[in-house]
Design a protein around this motif. Structure first.
Motif, PDB file in Angstrom:
ATOM      1  N   GLN A 298      -8.317 145.526  47.114  1.00  0.00           N
ATOM      2  CA  GLN A 298      -9.660 144.981  47.301  1.00  0.00           C
ATOM      3  C   GLN A 298      -9.758 143.636  46.608  1.00  0.00           C
ATOM      4  O   GLN A 298     -10.315 142.689  47.148  1.00  0.00           O
ATOM      5  CB  GLN A 298     -10.699 145.923  46.698  1.00  0.00           C
ATOM      6  CG  GLN A 298     -11.188 146.965  47.662  1.00  0.00           C
ATOM      7  CD  GLN A 298     -12.326 147.756  47.077  1.00  0.00           C
ATOM      8  OE1 GLN A 298     -12.946 147.325  46.094  1.00  0.00           O
ATOM      9  NE2 GLN A 298     -12.642 148.885  47.662  1.00  0.00           N
TER      10      GLN A 298
ATOM     11  N   PRO B 143      -8.427 149.875  45.147  1.00  0.00           N
ATOM     12  CA  PRO B 143      -9.036 148.792  44.350  1.00  0.00           C
ATOM     13  C   PRO B 143      -8.162 147.554  44.198  1.00  0.00           C
ATOM     14  O   PRO B 143      -8.655 146.438  44.281  1.00  0.00           O
ATOM     15  CB  PRO B 143      -9.301 149.439  42.987  1.00  0.00           C
ATOM     16  CG  PRO B 143      -9.227 150.890  43.198  1.00  0.00           C
ATOM     17  CD  PRO B 143      -8.521 151.166  44.483  1.00  0.00           C
TER      18      PRO B 143
ATOM     19  N   SER C 200     -12.427 152.407  60.131  1.00  0.00           N
ATOM     20  CA  SER C 200     -12.539 151.716  58.853  1.00  0.00           C
ATOM     21  C   SER C 200     -11.844 152.510  57.781  1.00  0.00           C
ATOM     22  O   SER C 200     -12.056 153.705  57.653  1.00  0.00           O
ATOM     23  CB  SER C 200     -14.010 151.578  58.469  1.00  0.00           C
ATOM     24  OG  SER C 200     -14.564 150.517  59.159  1.00  0.00           O
TER      25      SER C 200
ATOM     26  N   ARG D 120     -10.341 140.717  48.948  1.00  0.00           N
ATOM     27  CA  ARG D 120     -11.782 140.499  48.832  1.00  0.00           C
ATOM     28  C   ARG D 120     -12.570 141.174  49.938  1.00  0.00           C
ATOM     29  O   ARG D 120     -13.579 140.677  50.398  1.00  0.00           O
ATOM     30  CB  ARG D 120     -12.099 139.004  48.772  1.00  0.00           C
ATOM     31  CG  ARG D 120     -12.240 138.541  47.321  1.00  0.00           C
ATOM     32  CD  ARG D 120     -12.364 137.027  47.225  1.00  0.00           C
ATOM     33  NE  ARG D 120     -11.100 136.415  46.921  1.00  0.00           N
ATOM     34  CZ  ARG D 120     -10.627 135.350  47.567  1.00  0.00           C
ATOM     35  NH1 ARG D 120     -11.298 134.812  48.526  1.00  0.00           N
ATOM     36  NH2 ARG D 120      -9.480 134.837  47.206  1.00  0.00           N
ATOM     37  N   GLN D 121     -12.061 142.324  50.391  1.00  0.00           N
ATOM     38  CA  GLN D 121     -12.828 143.099  51.366  1.00  0.00           C
ATOM     39  C   GLN D 121     -12.873 144.525  50.859  1.00  0.00           C
ATOM     40  O   GLN D 121     -11.943 144.994  50.222  1.00  0.00           O
ATOM     41  CB  GLN D 121     -12.116 143.098  52.716  1.00  0.00           C
ATOM     42  CG  GLN D 121     -12.376 141.877  53.549  1.00  0.00           C
ATOM     43  CD  GLN D 121     -11.585 141.969  54.822  1.00  0.00           C
ATOM     44  OE1 GLN D 121     -10.377 142.194  54.797  1.00  0.00           O
ATOM     45  NE2 GLN D 121     -12.238 141.833  55.954  1.00  0.00           N
ATOM     46  N   GLU D 122     -13.977 145.212  51.189  1.00  0.00           N
ATOM     47  CA  GLU D 122     -14.044 146.599  50.720  1.00  0.00           C
ATOM     48  C   GLU D 122     -13.342 147.544  51.680  1.00  0.00           C
ATOM     49  O   GLU D 122     -12.742 148.513  51.292  1.00  0.00           O
ATOM     50  CB  GLU D 122     -15.507 147.012  50.596  1.00  0.00           C
ATOM     51  CG  GLU D 122     -16.189 146.245  49.514  1.00  0.00           C
ATOM     52  CD  GLU D 122     -16.970 147.167  48.623  1.00  0.00           C
ATOM     53  OE1 GLU D 122     -17.289 146.757  47.498  1.00  0.00           O
ATOM     54  OE2 GLU D 122     -17.273 148.290  49.056  1.00  0.00           O
ATOM     55  N   THR D 123     -13.528 147.282  52.944  1.00  0.00           N
ATOM     56  CA  THR D 123     -12.881 148.142  53.931  1.00  0.00           C
ATOM     57  C   THR D 123     -12.144 147.261  54.909  1.00  0.00           C
ATOM     58  O   THR D 123     -12.349 146.050  54.965  1.00  0.00           O
ATOM     59  CB  THR D 123     -13.918 148.966  54.727  1.00  0.00           C
ATOM     60  OG1 THR D 123     -14.752 148.044  55.433  1.00  0.00           O
ATOM     61  CG2 THR D 123     -14.739 149.847  53.843  1.00  0.00           C
TER      62      THR D 123
ATOM     63  N   SER E 263     -11.149 152.504  53.596  1.00  0.00           N
ATOM     64  CA  SER E 263     -11.483 151.821  52.340  1.00  0.00           C
ATOM     65  C   SER E 263     -10.197 151.457  51.657  1.00  0.00           C
ATOM     66  O   SER E 263      -9.264 152.245  51.565  1.00  0.00           O
ATOM     67  CB  SER E 263     -12.289 152.734  51.419  1.00  0.00           C
ATOM     68  OG  SER E 263     -12.494 153.960  52.000  1.00  0.00           O
TER      69      SER E 263
END
Lengths: 445, 461
Positions: B339, B336, B331, B343-346, B333
């Motif tokens: 992101q 920003p 995974s 629309r995903q954090e990781t 990250s």
């Protein structure tokens, strides 16, 4: 003008006055075609007579033939004396001399290429050739020398990074040069530029790799550097002498002044010379020990316990020679046996390097590679037989004297991953056990 | 004759106005008359002049015969010449790609043979050009010597690299042991024999030609043989290291061509007038995306990811292993701004995909320089293609010219960033040492491993 006056190593009779031959060399070297005798408008600056004025005046009385013989003789002695001084000064100075010789040889061969192709005006090309020389040297020095300076390199952080990513950095530098070459291609000169590119690379292949092999040999022990080079020089001189006094049957069409008598006489003389020289040198530690870099004193040291190769041993003389000499055994260094192999190579195969250079000079219609050394020609003229020798000695050492360097192997081992290390360890263990070298008792020690 | 119809391998954008294959033959006629008139003068001088004359005076090399198969020609006889050639290229491209897939399916050994076959063919093509440039068909011994040098250098490289992988196999056979131990010496002796043969074969009137061909042979060997061995070494690391770079280069060719075709406007470099900046940049981005996706797809399969090993029990190559961390999903990250977009954090990626970005970048930015080099070479020697092996595409070299730099780069990348020295080579060298040295090393290693906790000290019962 088609008469090629070859100043090959073993000429018994000297060519005429230097000055006349230079002007001819000037024209010969430049015009591609023999039949045209136009004078070149802008000759490259290779052909100035370098014989010092002092010598010229001192020898002005003699006839031109003897004068040239004297010039050659004096310069030979000067070069040999210079060689001794450098040996005395130590390995570091030797390394630098090897570097300088390499650069000069590169310069000479590239200059010939420029002359042949009239390519002085090509954009960027001289810069690129020197840049490639720098890159390849950087690569080779990084690959080989860092092994010897391992501890020093590990201490200094920037050096460590340079050493770890060495191949990548060298490749990037080379690639930059390659891209510059592609960008520098000019419409009307494509072929010339490709020729010079190819010429540069072949020159690098010959000159730089050999000089690094010479430095490798040097680090094995100075005797591995001195004996081969002296054998080649001795072979040159002896073959010349034998040819001068006894020469009758021509050896090869390429060099009409070489004879079978000179060749065979030179062979025997060189083998004997090699035996004697290695006997003398094997007695001294400074020649026999590998060159090491001492971290504390920050200099090179040659101090060690001589290996078996350099300890006197008794050999039984075969029956046939026993009756001649009257001894049953003889005390020799094992290295002397190896020196026979080295001398044999120097006398039998070394001359092919000379023939190659002669063919090269005839092909490009030049008399000498350059005029650096008065009476002898350029540096390449003196070193052409040495190239094959350096490679041979290196291959010989790697194959017959020692295998891979154990400390280097340990270093490489330590950089592997743990599971790889374990795998290798177990394989080695089973191998040693199979061979009976490792038993339960030895394992406890 | 001076109009160079350029059939470079990285296809120029801006229209497929490649001439039909037959036209090249007409140029052959002029070439012949020019050469025969000079036969009286020294041959060396004639070629000496060739060196220093400007490019425009040099006669064009007559290309070889058209080899488009008859079936294709009949099927496409209806179309105009421009589309006909486009179809031939298209069909052959698809054929080559399917052959590529087929060979991948057949395994690493077949791939190795394929690489070797390509190397030999490339060498042959470049040498043939050299012969034509220098009219040196009649030089004594020369063809024999060129092939002999090819054999020597291949023998040397195969001994240095491949023998490491076959270490267990080699330990069993005594004769092979001998060959391995003295490998360098044997290779050097073989090379030296060739060198001496060359020196003895120098003929009075042909010195310069012979030296040229000698140098030509060596430079060709330097380029083709070293690269093909680097390719094989990459292959042994894992087939993915072979597939992803090669596909990236091919993808860059095709997408740069397409982008140039549709959007091309600003010329890129004088050397290849059909290449445009739009094609270059568009190709760059598509190749990075393609490499990213291809890496993701291939990283799942052990078949592609594992180093190739030779198992002595089954006497074949196997690719079975525990995939390293490089090929295990991790995974990451997202920064920003991404992101917000995704629309995903990781995101779950294989670390190898990050490396693939580096490989694709190289393939798109520096790979084309290999193509420019080959284009310059073809212009310098006034040839349209390296050969006519593949109808519609030219010779094998035309297809592989961008690959050469890539193979070296991947190899250097692997040794610098992925792994250190080759473990089997270390083992190989260990086994060659003297027994006392081996014992010393064994003891040193044992202490080291126990210290590091990798090896448990044996308990005495």
């Amino acid at each position: 003008m088609t008469e090629l006056r070859q100043r090959a190593v073993r000429e018994p009779d000297a060519p005429p006055e230097d000055k006349e031959s230079e002007s001819e060399a000037k024209v010969d070297g430049e015009t591609a075609s023999d039949s045209e005798s136009r004078a070149e408008p802008a000759p490259p600056p290779t052909s100035v007579d370098d014989t010092p004025e002092v010598l010229n005046r001192a020898l002005s009385n003699l006839s031109s033939r003897w004068k040239n013989w004297w010039v050659r003789g004096i310069l030979s002695l000067a070069m040999i004396a210079f060689f001794f001084i450098i040996i005395y000064l130590g390995p570091m100075v030797l390394m630098m001399i090897v570097m300088c010789v390499q650069i000069k040889c590169f310069h000479e061969i590239i200059t010939i290429g420029y002359n042949v192709y009239h390519s002085y005006d090509l954009p960027w090309f001289r810069t690129l050739s020197w840049y490639f020389l720098l890159c390849v040297n950087y690569f080779f020095y990084g690959e080989t020398v860092t092994d010897y300076f391992f501890t020093l390199v590990q201490r200094e952080e920037p050096l460590r990074i340079l050493s770890k990513y060495h191949r990548f950095i060298s490749f990037t530098l080379y690639l930059t040069g390659f891209c510059m070459f592609v960008l520098s291609l000019v419409k009307k000169h494509y072929r010339l530029q490709f020729y010079m590119f190819g010429w540069t690379h072949v020159t690098l292949l010959i000159v730089v790799t050999q000089s690094h092999l010479v430095i490798h040999n040097l680090f094995e022990g100075m005797i591995w550097f001195i004996v081969p080079i002296s054998c080649v020089i001795c072979n040159d001189i002896m073959a010349y002498m034998f040819g001068f006094f006894f020469g009758r049957t021509p050896l090869i069409k390429l060099s009409p002044k070489k004879t079978w008598e000179g060749f065979i006489g030179g062979f025997f003389a060189t083998v004997v010379f090699g035996l004697l020289l290695s006997y003398v040198m094997s007695g001294y530690r400074c020649f026999v020990c590998p060159v090491e870099y001492n971290n504390d004193t920050n200099s090179f040291t040659v101090d060690c316990e001589p290996s078996d190769l350099f300890r006197l041993q008794e050999y039984n003389i075969p029956g046939v020679i026993q009756s001649v000499i009257g001894w049953k055994t003889v005390r020799m260094y094992p290295f002397q046996i190896h020196s026979i192999a080295l001398s044999t190579f120097a006398s039998l195969i070394g001359p092919f390097g000379g023939f190659f250079a002669s063919g090269f000079k005839r092909a490009f219609k030049i008399k000498d590679f350059a005029n650096t050394i008065p009476g002898h020609g350029g540096i390449m003229d003196r070193f052409d037989c040495q190239y094959l020798m350096a490679t041979f000695v290196n291959v010989y050492i790697a194959s017959f004297i020692r295998g891979p360097n154990p400390s280097k192997l340990i270093q490489q081992f330590l950089t592997l991953r743990p599971d790889q290390q374990l795998h290798i360890f177990n394989t080695l263990k089973s191998h040693l056990t199979d061979k009976g070298i490792l038993t339960a008792t030895t394992e406890d020690e | 004759m001076l109009e160079l119809r350029h059939r470079g391998s990285c296809p120029g954008p801006g229209g497929a106005v490649a001439p039909p294959p037959r036209e090249g033959e007409a140029a052959g006629g002029d070439h012949e008359t020019e050469s025969t008139s000079d036969k009286e003068t020294d041959i060396d001088d004639r070629y000496g002049d060739l060196d220093s004359r400007a490019d425009s005076d040099i006669p064009e090399i007559p290309p070889s015969l058209d080899r488009t198969p008859e079936i294709l020609k009949k099927a496409l006889s209806g179309l105009s010449s421009r589309w006909k050639n486009w179809w031939i290229r298209g069909i052959l491209t698809l054929t080559m790609i399917s052959m590529f897939f087929l060979i991948i399916y057949m395994g690493s050994f077949m791939l190795m043979l394929l690489v070797l076959g390509i190397q030999v063919k490339c060498f042959h093509e470049i040498i043939t050009i050299g012969y034509r440039v220098y009219h040196s068909y009649d030089l004594p011994w020369f063809r024999t010597l060129s092939w002999y040098f090819l054999l020597c250098v291949n023998y040397f490289f195969y001994g240095e690299t491949v023998a490491d992988y076959f270490a267990t196999f080699v330990q069993r056979e005594e004769q092979l042991q001998f060959l391995i131990r003295y490998h360098r010496f044997i290779s050097f002796a073989l090379y030296l024999a060739g060198f001496c043969m060359f020196v003895l074969s120098l003929v009075k009137k042909h010195y310069r030609l012979q030296f040229y061909m000698f140098a030509w042979t060596h430079v060709t060997l330097l380029i083709t043989v070293t690269q093909s061995h680097l390719v094989i070494q990459n292959l042994f690391e894992g087939m993915i290291w072979f597939l992803v770079p090669i596909s990236s280069v091919i993808c860059n060719d095709i997408t740069a061509y397409l982008f140039g075709f549709f959007f091309g406007r600003t010329p890129l470099i004088k050397l290849s007038p059909k290449k445009t900046w739009e094609g270059f940049i568009g190709g760059f981005f598509s190749t990075v995306v393609f490499g990213f996706i291809a890496a993701y797809v291939l990283s799942k399969y052990q078949y592609f990811v594992c180093p190739v090993e030779y198992r002595s029990d089954v006497n074949s190559f196997v690719t079975e292993c525990e995939p390293t961390e490089l090929f295990q999903l991790q995974s990451y990250s997202l920064p920003p701004f991404l992101q917000a977009v995704l629309r995903q954090e990781t995101v779950s990626l294989y670390p190898f995909q990050i490396h693939s970005i580096a490989l694709s970048t190289f393939a798109s930015l520096i790979g084309p320089f290999g193509g420019f080099f080959a284009s310059g070479f073809k212009r310098a020697f006034k040839i349209k293609d390296f050969a006519n092996t593949i109808p519609g595409h030219g010779g094998i070299m035309d297809r592989f010219d961008c690959q050469y730099l890539m193979a070296t780069f991947v190899h250097v990348y692997i040794t610098s960033f992925i792994r250190g020295p080759n473990p089997s080579k270390v083992l190989q060298q260990l086994l060659v040492l003297q027994p006392e040295q081996q014992l010393n090393i064994y003891k040193t290693l044992k202490t080291h491993l126990i210290e590091k906790g990798i090896l448990q000290p044996t308990l005495k019962v």
